[in-house]
Design an enzyme around this catalytic site. Sequence first.
Site, mmCIF file in Angstrom:
data_model
loop_
_atom_site.group_PDB
_atom_site.id
_atom_site.type_symbol
_atom_site.label_atom_id
_atom_site.label_comp_id
_atom_site.label_asym_id
_atom_site.label_seq_id
_atom_site.Cartn_x
_atom_site.Cartn_y
_atom_site.Cartn_z
ATOM 1 N N ARG A 1 42.550 35.290 36.707
ATOM 2 C CA ARG A 1 41.217 35.230 37.325
ATOM 3 C C ARG A 1 41.132 33.924 38.104
ATOM 4 N NH1 ARG A 1 36.582 34.372 39.265
ATOM 5 N NH2 ARG A 1 34.667 35.360 38.497
ATOM 6 N N ARG B 1 41.948 37.088 30.170
ATOM 7 C CA ARG B 1 42.557 36.747 31.456
ATOM 8 C C ARG B 1 42.802 35.243 31.518
ATOM 9 N NH1 ARG B 1 38.054 39.184 35.422
ATOM 10 N NH2 ARG B 1 36.902 37.670 34.154
ATOM 11 N N GLU C 1 31.617 42.278 43.536
ATOM 12 C CA GLU C 1 32.131 43.184 42.515
ATOM 13 C C GLU C 1 32.611 44.510 43.104
ATOM 14 O OE1 GLU C 1 32.305 42.833 38.833
ATOM 15 O OE2 GLU C 1 32.466 40.860 39.768
ATOM 16 N N ASP D 1 33.539 33.366 42.767
ATOM 17 C CA ASP D 1 33.076 34.678 42.333
ATOM 18 C C ASP D 1 33.042 35.578 43.560
ATOM 19 O OD1 ASP D 1 32.422 36.183 40.168
ATOM 20 O OD2 ASP D 1 30.413 35.357 39.872
#
Length: 230
Positions: free
Chosen positions: A104, A152, A112, A109
């Site tokens: 990750r 992750r 999605e 961010d």
Amino acid sequence: MQESQYKEKAIIGTGLITTSIGGFFFLRRFRRISNASTIPKNYLNNSTVENRKYKTMFGYVTRVGDGDNFRFYHTPGGRLLGWHWLRKVPCSRSDLSNETISVRLAGIDAPESAHFGKQEQPYALEAKEFLHNKLYHKSVRIIPLKIDRYARLVAGVQYYPIPHFFWKKDIGPQMIRKGLAVVYEGSDGVFCPTKKECLLALEIVAKKKKLSLWSQGKKLILPSVYKRGV
């Protein structure tokens, strides 16, 4: 005569011991790590450590899942130890099963992707395509930071714009600069090698220029907010 034989045996013995010790440290340093559960704790960096002291891992990207995660096959020593010319990276999913680390990207961010029956966010595909074009089937160097609750490895990720050259770039700032990701704002965020302040400065510029996800204006839903609704 006896003294000569004794010296010869001593030299041979010393050589064997030195070779054994050297072999132990070589194997320890260049041991391949197959998945996140086998990463030693001493591999995980404190994100405040100075650049020259980072512990890193070198490897190959076998798959890009979405705009901020991918699968990493550890190839310690890289081409110098024969990877890609004497030792091949597996290609099939069955051969790669339990042999890759889910990574990750630290500090960012991305929008999605579709999952759990929910539609993907705007610019999720563009973010994934950008990451795919930069990393897929290429060698990268990662800076391990921590294991998250999804098992992750959260890591800083540096890629090589020119293959086989030493010059490398941090992928996170590239995505922030293009408006394909936002700065991670969770309390559990870690930032490395690019500091949070630098990422925020890049984000401000992308927002002013209304690049990619910032073009949505008031309709923008941050990935962190969107995830809470999943």
